[in-house]
Write a protein that holds these residues in place. Sequence first.
Motif, PDB file in Angstrom:
ATOM      1  N   PRO A 195       0.813  -1.226   0.000  1.00 10.71           N
ATOM      2  CA  PRO A 195       0.000   0.000   0.000  1.00 10.71           C
ATOM      3  C   PRO A 195       0.843   1.272   0.000  1.00 10.71           C
ATOM      4  O   PRO A 195       0.482   2.251  -0.663  1.00 10.71           O
ATOM      5  CB  PRO A 195      -0.826  -0.131   1.273  1.00 10.71           C
ATOM      6  N   ALA A 196       1.955   1.277   0.723  1.00 11.24           N
ATOM      7  CA  ALA A 196       2.808   2.470   0.745  1.00 11.24           C
ATOM      8  C   ALA A 196       3.377   2.753  -0.638  1.00 11.24           C
ATOM      9  O   ALA A 196       3.440   3.908  -1.084  1.00 11.24           O
ATOM     10  CB  ALA A 196       3.930   2.293   1.768  1.00 11.24           C
ATOM     11  N   GLN A 197       3.807   1.707  -1.341  1.00  6.85           N
ATOM     12  CA  GLN A 197       4.331   1.887  -2.698  1.00  6.85           C
ATOM     13  C   GLN A 197       3.230   2.293  -3.662  1.00  6.85           C
ATOM     14  O   GLN A 197       3.409   3.174  -4.508  1.00  6.85           O
ATOM     15  CB  GLN A 197       4.988   0.583  -3.167  1.00  6.85           C
ATOM     16  N   ALA A 198       2.065   1.663  -3.542  1.00  9.11           N
ATOM     17  CA  ALA A 198       0.957   1.960  -4.451  1.00  9.11           C
ATOM     18  C   ALA A 198       0.445   3.379  -4.261  1.00  9.11           C
ATOM     19  O   ALA A 198       0.046   4.039  -5.232  1.00  9.11           O
ATOM     20  CB  ALA A 198      -0.175   0.960  -4.231  1.00  9.11           C
ATOM     21  N   ALA A 199       0.475   3.885  -3.023  1.00  5.90           N
ATOM     22  CA  ALA A 199      -0.011   5.241  -2.764  1.00  5.90           C
ATOM     23  C   ALA A 199       0.847   6.285  -3.465  1.00  5.90           C
ATOM     24  O   ALA A 199       0.372   7.393  -3.758  1.00  5.90           O
ATOM     25  CB  ALA A 199      -0.045   5.507  -1.266  1.00  5.90           C
ATOM     26  N   ALA A 200       2.097   5.937  -3.741  1.00  8.04           N
ATOM     27  CA  ALA A 200       3.008   6.861  -4.432  1.00  8.04           C
ATOM     28  C   ALA A 200       2.953   6.697  -5.942  1.00  8.04           C
ATOM     29  O   ALA A 200       3.647   7.423  -6.660  1.00  8.04           O
ATOM     30  CB  ALA A 200       4.433   6.644  -3.924  1.00  8.04           C
ATOM     31  N   ASP A 201       2.173   5.751  -6.438  1.00  4.81           N
ATOM     32  CA  ASP A 201       2.067   5.465  -7.870  1.00  4.81           C
ATOM     33  C   ASP A 201       0.714   5.985  -8.370  1.00  4.81           C
ATOM     34  O   ASP A 201      -0.329   5.432  -8.011  1.00  4.81           O
ATOM     35  CB  ASP A 201       2.177   3.957  -8.101  1.00  4.81           C
ATOM     36  N   PRO A 202       0.688   7.032  -9.198  1.00  9.47           N
ATOM     37  CA  PRO A 202      -0.599   7.593  -9.669  1.00  9.47           C
ATOM     38  C   PRO A 202      -1.492   6.549 -10.329  1.00  9.47           C
ATOM     39  O   PRO A 202      -2.718   6.618 -10.214  1.00  9.47           O
ATOM     40  CB  PRO A 202      -0.166   8.671 -10.663  1.00  9.47           C
ATOM     41  N   ALA A 203      -0.908   5.558 -10.987  1.00  8.14           N
ATOM     42  CA  ALA A 203      -1.707   4.546 -11.681  1.00  8.14           C
ATOM     43  C   ALA A 203      -2.421   3.621 -10.709  1.00  8.14           C
ATOM     44  O   ALA A 203      -3.378   2.939 -11.083  1.00  8.14           O
ATOM     45  CB  ALA A 203      -0.817   3.726 -12.616  1.00  8.14           C
ATOM     46  N   LEU A 204      -1.972   3.584  -9.452  1.00 12.41           N
ATOM     47  CA  LEU A 204      -2.562   2.679  -8.467  1.00 12.41           C
ATOM     48  C   LEU A 204      -3.303   3.431  -7.362  1.00 12.41           C
ATOM     49  O   LEU A 204      -3.706   2.832  -6.367  1.00 12.41           O
ATOM     50  CB  LEU A 204      -1.474   1.796  -7.845  1.00 12.41           C
ATOM     51  N   LYS A 205      -3.486   4.738  -7.545  1.00 12.69           N
ATOM     52  CA  LYS A 205      -4.116   5.545  -6.503  1.00 12.69           C
ATOM     53  C   LYS A 205      -5.535   5.058  -6.200  1.00 12.69           C
ATOM     54  O   LYS A 205      -5.932   4.918  -5.033  1.00 12.69           O
ATOM     55  CB  LYS A 205      -4.165   6.999  -6.953  1.00 12.69           C
ATOM     56  N   THR A 206      -6.309   4.766  -7.262  1.00 16.90           N
ATOM     57  CA  THR A 206      -7.672   4.284  -7.043  1.00 16.90           C
ATOM     58  C   THR A 206      -7.660   2.921  -6.379  1.00 16.90           C
ATOM     59  O   THR A 206      -8.445   2.652  -5.455  1.00 16.90           O
ATOM     60  CB  THR A 206      -8.427   4.212  -8.383  1.00 16.90           C
ATOM     61  N   ALA A 207      -6.762   2.056  -6.836  1.00 14.81           N
ATOM     62  CA  ALA A 207      -6.715   0.695  -6.306  1.00 14.81           C
ATOM     63  C   ALA A 207      -6.347   0.674  -4.830  1.00 14.81           C
ATOM     64  O   ALA A 207      -6.951  -0.075  -4.042  1.00 14.81           O
ATOM     65  CB  ALA A 207      -5.724  -0.147  -7.109  1.00 14.81           C
ATOM     66  N   VAL A 208      -5.369   1.461  -4.418  1.00 13.95           N
ATOM     67  CA  VAL A 208      -4.960   1.426  -3.006  1.00 13.95           C
ATOM     68  C   VAL A 208      -6.021   2.093  -2.125  1.00 13.95           C
ATOM     69  O   VAL A 208      -6.270   1.651  -0.992  1.00 13.95           O
ATOM     70  CB  VAL A 208      -3.579   2.096  -2.809  1.00 13.95           C
ATOM     71  N   THR A 209      -6.692   3.133  -2.637  1.00 17.73           N
ATOM     72  CA  THR A 209      -7.787   3.748  -1.872  1.00 17.73           C
ATOM     73  C   THR A 209      -8.932   2.759  -1.702  1.00 17.73           C
ATOM     74  O   THR A 209      -9.549   2.681  -0.633  1.00 17.73           O
ATOM     75  CB  THR A 209      -8.282   5.022  -2.579  1.00 17.73           C
ATOM     76  N   ALA A 210      -9.205   1.995  -2.766  1.00 16.77           N
ATOM     77  CA  ALA A 210     -10.250   0.970  -2.676  1.00 16.77           C
ATOM     78  C   ALA A 210      -9.839  -0.142  -1.718  1.00 16.77           C
ATOM     79  O   ALA A 210     -10.668  -0.654  -0.960  1.00 16.77           O
ATOM     80  CB  ALA A 210     -10.520   0.391  -4.061  1.00 16.77           C
ATOM     81  N   ALA A 211      -8.566  -0.536  -1.748  1.00 18.68           N
ATOM     82  CA  ALA A 211      -8.094  -1.583  -0.837  1.00 18.68           C
ATOM     83  C   ALA A 211      -8.256  -1.150   0.614  1.00 18.68           C
ATOM     84  O   ALA A 211      -8.632  -1.953   1.484  1.00 18.68           O
ATOM     85  CB  ALA A 211      -6.623  -1.904  -1.126  1.00 18.68           C
ATOM     86  N   LEU A 212      -8.003   0.132   0.887  1.00 12.88           N
ATOM     87  CA  LEU A 212      -8.192   0.649   2.242  1.00 12.88           C
ATOM     88  C   LEU A 212      -9.676   0.661   2.605  1.00 12.88           C
ATOM     89  O   LEU A 212     -10.055   0.364   3.744  1.00 12.88           O
ATOM     90  CB  LEU A 212      -7.607   2.055   2.345  1.00 12.88           C
ATOM     91  N   MET A 213     -10.532   0.952   1.628  1.00 13.76           N
ATOM     92  CA  MET A 213     -11.980   0.942   1.869  1.00 13.76           C
ATOM     93  C   MET A 213     -12.444  -0.464   2.217  1.00 13.76           C
ATOM     94  O   MET A 213     -13.254  -0.653   3.140  1.00 13.76           O
ATOM     95  CB  MET A 213     -12.711   1.450   0.628  1.00 13.76           C
TER      96      MET A 213
END
Length: 727
Positions: free
Chosen positions: A480-498
């Motif tokens: 999640p920390a790496q994905a949060a810094a990747d614009p292409a994965l911003k939606t995915a990591v926010t959804a994973a947190l949800m």
Amino acid sequence: MAVDPYAPCPCGSGKKLKFCCSDLLGEIEKVQRMLEGDQPRAALAHLEKTLAKTPGRASLLDLKASIELSLGDLERAQQTVQQHLAADPTNPSAHAQAAILAASFEPGPEELAGGAAPSSRQAVMHLQDAMELVSDSIPARVLQAIGAVGQALLADGDLIAARAHLWLYQGVAGEQDTRAMELLMRLNRAPELPLLLRDNLFLREAPAGHAVEAEHDEAQLLASRGQWRRAEALLEKLCENHPDLDVLPYNAAVVSGWIGDQTKFVAGLRKFAQLVTDQSQDGLPDDAVESEAIAQLLDASNREEGVDVVRLIYSVADEETLVDKLTRSKRTSAYKLSDSELHAIEGLPPRHTFLLLDRDLPETGVGATAETTPRIVGVLSYYGRQTDKPERLELVLDRDEQFDATLGVLAAQLGDAIGEKTDEQVAGRGAGAPSMRSRWRFPDDTPVADRRRVVADEQRRVLLEEWPDKPLAKLTGKSPAQAAADPALKTAVTAALMVLEQTSAASVEAGVFTELRTKLGLPTPEAIDPKLVDLETIPLSRVTRVDLTKATDDDIFSLYKRTELAGATEVARLVAKEAVGRPGLAEDLPPEDLYGRLAALEPELDDALAWIERGRQAADGTGKSNAGWDLAELELRVVEGQFEEANRIVGHLRDEHLKEKGIAERLYELLYALGAVPSAEEMARMQGDGMSPEPAMSDAPAGGSKLWTPGSDEPATGGGSKIWTPS
């Protein structure tokens, strides 16, 4: 009982029997009398004779297939259904029987191993054949098929399609038949089901005046009639012609989900999420995050790798020494199997069952911490000699990073009392990271407040320190920390947190997730003005952000009913708190009902007790008994481990209310459910021995849940069950 000649003909034509198969009225009456006399096989024999004289008659074939299905004779039913389809291929009832038949099959091991489509998926296709042939009202056999297919989909774990079929059934059947609604509510009460999967999926409207509007309206009309396969085909065509209109892939995904195509459903949701994200001018749209979250929940291809749950079987070298060590060791704790666990065991139950701990069980749990409280790392069951088996010791544990250490604990505690390992079996599969599934064994005197603090501290540590750095398949293997810094994965990591928040919210403080978002640099969801949204269809996952004080009474009432149906406890609590202060809702939502609901929903004891007190005052004001509120407080006190207060309430109920109708029974049922009094059978035995047990609350550990969840003392055995299985 005579057959009503003006009832719908069983052939499925939609006509009255008198005006359709009137020449068969006498034969159908004979069959009906045999069925009422519990003579299904005689009815079958009579139908076969009648069919020999008048072959291919749809009404007779329909009755014959129904009786064969009721007897579980699926092979003969299949032959009859094939005859029915051949004789009348445009008859919706014939295709409905094919759907019911397919829903009745269970795939065998070879089919499952070969990746064959579940029979429920075939049942959906047969049902769609039937729905596409319905011209006016839905025949009774088709309605029956809708319910059967919905149940089969639930049994197969296809929640989206199952919910759609059950809602369709309820919509056609109406208020006279609430079986589908009862199943939906039963499903929604499953605590492990995220709110995103409890909520209804609504088809979205096309922009007014858009070139696609007329064809889109046609697709919606088809969907409203249950002709989802046709709606899907039309929507997919529209997607090709209008690739930039985000509503199209969403609606196409939804109807694909309704007909059981989870692959298309997930892909369509992700396509929709990408479109709305690309077209957004301001941050991450809620639509995108929620759609991606649902996709993550249902996408089998990116499930996190779990761990095997294994059963190790050891021979017993010295029975007496073994039992003595198990009983005396501070690394084992005696565990009493529940009635449901005992019933699930094939053959004789174990003589002794113990929990294996990773550290010594302290003498006291007062002031417990995560460092002093042992975790459960396995379950030990000792079986005595049986006719076909010698004595044995079984250990059930996870094959995780602690596996070797756990075996070391076993060897150190039991030594030469056990012999060689004689067998090893995979008993199941555990989901998720072991570190997210802490299972505690608190000393019996541990205060409830200390238990909760330990659990909360550990969950906080795992969520804030471990989860951000854990690689996840849903994030293409990144953390999640790496994905949060990747614009292409911003939606995915926010959804994973949800998803994480929805599956943990019942036991984790909301503030922890706010901290987690801040740590990852993810946006905090903004407040919602109810005047700018449609509260009739707003996803329930957003309601906690709505300023409910600005909502109308009608909106509050509608939201409350939706939250009750969905089992959305936190949302229901917020809506109920708003509703209780609105005089305009008092008739539809009586304050006394809301007091009771809020008492059950409030996470803090003092808040729950305050609602109970308001309930008492309301009862006193109308001259009603407040014994029901005493019972509600009693349950809360026991759950909180406040046994002195619980005993006071028991005494009050005994002295003041026991003679009121139903109170003695309700008190006993509550005390029995809480484990405070023996069962009726045990009571009878005790009274037969001259004993008269006095109901009282002992200082036993609070809780008693058998689920292996963070914070629970004791594990469940078996596992692997689906969310719902039709009885």
